[in-house]
Design a protein around this motif. Structure first.
Motif, short mmCIF file in Angstrom:
data_model
loop_
_atom_site.label_atom_id
_atom_site.label_comp_id
_atom_site.label_asym_id
_atom_site.label_seq_id
_atom_site.Cartn_x
_atom_site.Cartn_y
_atom_site.Cartn_z
N GLY A 1 -1.10 6.85 2.13
CA GLY A 1 -1.65 7.32 3.38
C GLY A 1 -1.01 8.62 3.83
O GLY A 1 -0.02 9.08 3.24
N CYS B 1 -2.59 0.25 -4.07
CA CYS B 1 -2.13 -1.06 -3.62
C CYS B 1 -1.60 -1.80 -4.84
O CYS B 1 -2.38 -2.17 -5.73
N GLU C 1 0.82 -1.20 0.00
CA GLU C 1 0.00 0.00 0.00
C GLU C 1 0.86 1.25 0.00
O GLU C 1 1.99 1.25 0.50
N SER C 2 0.29 2.34 -0.52
CA SER C 2 0.92 3.65 -0.45
C SER C 2 -0.17 4.71 -0.51
O SER C 2 -1.31 4.40 -0.87
N THR D 1 -1.43 1.13 5.75
CA THR D 1 -0.97 2.51 5.65
C THR D 1 -1.87 3.37 6.54
O THR D 1 -3.08 3.22 6.55
N GLN D 2 -1.24 4.28 7.29
CA GLN D 2 -1.97 5.09 8.25
C GLN D 2 -2.66 6.26 7.55
O GLN D 2 -2.05 6.97 6.75
N LEU E 1 -5.39 6.14 -1.92
CA LEU E 1 -4.55 5.01 -1.57
C LEU E 1 -4.34 4.12 -2.80
O LEU E 1 -5.25 3.96 -3.61
N TYR F 1 -5.82 -1.32 5.17
CA TYR F 1 -5.15 -2.49 4.63
C TYR F 1 -5.76 -2.86 3.28
O TYR F 1 -6.99 -2.88 3.13
#
Length: 124
Positions: free
Chosen positions: A9, A22, A6-7, A119-120, A20, A94
């Motif tokens: 966030g 994935c 993931e990216s 990712t938060q 987001l 997620y």
């Protein structure tokens, strides 16, 4: 074996947007059910959205009209566009994938064959 990364966030003010991504590798991505679930501190996992092998999408009631899930089979990537973000959207998000061709976000939250590291997303 499928790997999900993931990216996208980050931190955003209420009303803002995040996208987001994935990226997946390792299997026939287009035949799988893909989606996102989230988990906030002290809370259970919550299914957010899913997109099945036919491209049909489904969403949790809490995000309907604000989030949009899509996928690019050529890039083996699934996206979650999040608009009109609220503080209650704060969680670790997620990405998940399952060999089932059809599923929901809530199913992926309970079980999935593969999931990313998370990712938060923080909304203040």
């Amino acid at each position: 074996h499928v790997q999900l990364v993931e990216s996208g966030g980050g931190s955003v003010q209420a009303g803002g947007s995040l996208r987001l991504s994935c990226a997946a590798s390792g299997y026939i991505y287009s035949s799988m059910c893909l989606g996102w679930f989230r988990q906030a501190p002290g809370k259970e996992r919550e299914g957010v959205a899913a997109i099945d092998s036919d491209g049909i999408t489904s969403y949790a009631d809490s995000v309907k009209g604000r989030f949009n899930i899509s996928k690019d089979n050529a890039k083996n990537t699934v996206y979650l566009q999040m608009d009109s973000l609220k503080p209650e959207d704060t969680a670790v998000y997620y990405c998940a994938a399952d060999f089932r061709p059809y599923c929901s976000g809530s199913y992926l939250a309970r079980r999935s064959d593969f999931r990313g590291q998370g990712t938060q997303v923080t909304v203040s």
